[in-house]
Motif scaffolding. Sequence first.
Motif, PDB file in Angstrom:
ATOM      1  N   THR A   1       0.816  -1.213   0.000  1.00  0.00           N
ATOM      2  CA  THR A   1       0.000   0.000   0.000  1.00  0.00           C
ATOM      3  C   THR A   1       0.856   1.272   0.000  1.00  0.00           C
ATOM      4  OG1 THR A   1      -0.187  -0.053   2.418  1.00  0.00           O
ATOM      5  CG2 THR A   1      -1.967  -1.097   1.145  1.00  0.00           C
ATOM      6  N   ASN A   2       2.148   1.122  -0.223  1.00  0.00           N
ATOM      7  CA  ASN A   2       3.021   2.291  -0.343  1.00  0.00           C
ATOM      8  C   ASN A   2       3.064   2.682  -1.813  1.00  0.00           C
ATOM      9  OD1 ASN A   2       5.042   4.176  -0.474  1.00  0.00           O
ATOM     10  ND2 ASN A   2       6.607   2.929   0.524  1.00  0.00           N
ATOM     11  N   PHE A   3       2.407   3.775  -2.155  1.00  0.00           N
ATOM     12  CA  PHE A   3       2.277   4.174  -3.554  1.00  0.00           C
ATOM     13  C   PHE A   3       3.260   5.268  -3.956  1.00  0.00           C
ATOM     14  CE2 PHE A   3      -2.228   3.141  -2.246  1.00  0.00           C
ATOM     15  CZ  PHE A   3      -2.134   1.820  -2.644  1.00  0.00           C
ATOM     16  N   SER A   4       4.218   5.598  -3.101  1.00  0.00           N
ATOM     17  CA  SER A   4       5.174   6.637  -3.445  1.00  0.00           C
ATOM     18  C   SER A   4       6.115   6.128  -4.526  1.00  0.00           C
ATOM     19  CB  SER A   4       5.971   7.082  -2.213  1.00  0.00           C
ATOM     20  OG  SER A   4       6.980   6.154  -1.922  1.00  0.00           O
ATOM     21  N   ASN A   5       6.752   7.043  -5.220  1.00  0.00           N
ATOM     22  CA  ASN A   5       7.680   6.672  -6.286  1.00  0.00           C
ATOM     23  C   ASN A   5       9.111   6.529  -5.771  1.00  0.00           C
ATOM     24  OD1 ASN A   5       5.718   6.610  -8.279  1.00  0.00           O
ATOM     25  ND2 ASN A   5       5.869   8.802  -8.625  1.00  0.00           N
ATOM     26  N   GLU A   6       9.297   6.709  -4.447  1.00  0.00           N
ATOM     27  CA  GLU A   6      10.621   6.553  -3.862  1.00  0.00           C
ATOM     28  C   GLU A   6      10.971   5.076  -3.775  1.00  0.00           C
ATOM     29  OE1 GLU A   6      10.820   8.506  -0.092  1.00  0.00           O
ATOM     30  OE2 GLU A   6       9.800  10.287  -0.842  1.00  0.00           O
TER      31      GLU A   6
END
Length: 79
Positions: free
Chosen positions: A72-77
């Motif tokens: 559920t981590n949708f960041s682009n990092e």
Amino acid sequence: MAELREISITLLDWEARYILQSISNELQRLKAISESEDPDEAVDAGNDYIELSGLYESLSKTAASAFGKQITNFSNEQL
């Protein structure tokens, strides 16, 4: 009232992530609409938000147990 039916599907991790991210984006959109000046539009969006948030919670719990909580981590990092 419509007859309730259900399906079972199998998803790969990337498929689950795309679905969860899409639901998350839709929840944000519905939340913005629920703050609308039009009371009918706001109520409809609020009701849809409540129903969709239940789906998101259920799917995210199932996906997290299968793929890990980073699903559920949708960041682009980079993770």
